[in-house]
Design a protein around this motif. Structure first.
Motif: not given
Length: 403
Positions: A249-250, A252-253, A257, A261, A271, A273-275, A277
């Motif tokens: 996981l990155r 940012c994720d 979190l 989730d 989830l 992912q932030q980067k 989507k």
């Protein structure tokens, strides 16, 4: 309202103690308060937001004559507390990202432009981290223009774009310019300045393609064993490190979190992912699930209304601020595990997760799905760590070339 620094000092320190801030942190605030008092005293003795802004702008160290990030951080956070009390009668304790996003433009035109740019990025649904990166470089350019005496985009010629990036070399490595240029181009297109895009292209910033580092099996074993058994590593830090190491996981994720989730029954994390989507569902190995449970049930600070899984370990007990918070956790965990010869950020741990999947003959589309890549091309870079398969691709030297 009493607005002397002495009175505001007492109010702010009382709020910090009530929120369970460490005494060492309160001591740092008090040092900055004394400096602020020295600044305000000869200017009437009463604190105002205007004086606070002037104080916060004193970012040049008198000792070195250069910009001081520590000064900016300490001065800005104190002024924010004083100003919040003046506005509302309460000290608002919030945490910000490291660096504070840099200086803000001061002219009305530039401020309105930044507001429009940020609204446009939000309307297009760009990830928060992307918006922050694009906004930071755009603000930096506009501040650079103001420093050159330019207060309108119409007066900004192509030379200002190249000059701006030359000025960045005082704070950034040349190898990072590629990313700054990439973050800057969308803003220039937004304002319709193709001439500035052409000027930026003349910089010739090149993306580096180093062979990605790998984490040896022995180091992985030492880290996992330390997370499982070392009393020096908290459940939170062990869970964060294992989450990155086992799932890729990155940062940012991991920061984003949320408790909802996690499906504890089937031991999965789901989830968006932030980067990218992209939605992703990842299994939780037994050790990771155990450490997460230990943290949530026994170690995580109780905080009403805070649904992020990982919170700060010291007051205020809010969600972790940024990538640097995750790096500090993973780096500390590796150090306590005795692995000190690598930079243990989530980038390395994602590479480690990908390399293990490659060695297990996992198809690239599956690896791309696990890592949350929007394109399989992003996954191909991990082939550089599959040494055994690279060796198999080597052709024999022709007989004629040997003589």
């Amino acid at each position: 309202m009493d607005t002397t620094v002495t009175h505001l000092d007492a109010v702010v320190v009382a709020a910090l103690r009530a929120a369970n801030y460490m005494e060492s942190t309160i001591g740092n605030y008090q040092k900055t308060i004394r400096l602020l008092d020295d600044y305000v005293a000869p200017r009437g003795g009463e604190y105002t937001s205007a004086l606070g802004a002037e104080f916060a702008a004193l970012t040049i160290s008198p000792r070195t004559g250069r910009f001081s990030a520590v000064r900016r951080f300490n001065y800005t956070r104190l002024v924010a507390l004083f100003d919040s009390y003046l506005r509302s009668g309460e000290v608002v304790l919030t945490t910000g990202k490291r660096g504070g996003g840099g200086r803000q433009p001061e002219t009305f035109e530039f401020r309105a432009l930044i507001a429009s740019w940020e609204a446009d990025m939000a309307d297009r649904g760009l990830a928060v981290a992307t918006r922050e990166a694009y906004g930071r470089i755009a603000r930096g350019y506009l501040v650079y223009l103001e420093d050159q005496g330019i207060t309108s985009l119409d007066a900004a010629g192509p030379a200002t774009a190249t000059g701006f990036f030359s000025s960045l070399l005082d704070r950034w490595a040349a190898s990072s310019l590629f990313w700054q240029v990439s973050n800057f181009r969308p803003f220039l297109k937004f304002i319709g300045r193709g001439d500035l895009v052409d000027a930026v292209n003349l910089i010739g910033a090149r993306r580096s393609h180093p062979i990605l580092p790998d984490l040896g099996d022995e180091d992985v074993t030492r880290v996992v064993q330390a997370c499982a058994s070392s009393s020096r590593i908290s459940s939170r830090d062990a869970a964060i490190t294992l989450l990155s190491l086992m799932t890729g996981l990155r940062a940012c994720d991991i920061i984003a979190l949320r408790l909802d989730d996690i499906d504890w029954r089937v031991q999965t994390i789901s989830l968006v992912q932030q980067k990218t989507k992209n939605p992703v569902t990842l299994p939780m190995p037994g050790l990771l699930a155990a450490k997460l449970a230990d943290y949530v049930l026994a170690e995580r600070p109780g905080h009403h209304g805070e649904h992020h899984v990982f919170l700060r370990s010291v007051a205020p007990f809010t969600a972790l601020a940024d990538h640097a918070s995750i790096y500090k956790v993973t780096a500390d965990t590796f150090r306590k595990a005795g692995v000190t010869d690598v930079k243990a950020g989530t980038r390395l741990l994602r590479h480690a997760a990908a390399s293990r999947l490659l060695r297990a003959a996992t198809p690239l589309p599956t690896i791309a799905a696990v890592l949350g890549h929007s394109s399989q091309d992003s996954t191909n870079v991990y082939l550089s760590v599959d040494h055994q398969r690279l060796i198999e691709c080597v052709l024999p030297v022709p007989e004629g070339a040997r003589s």
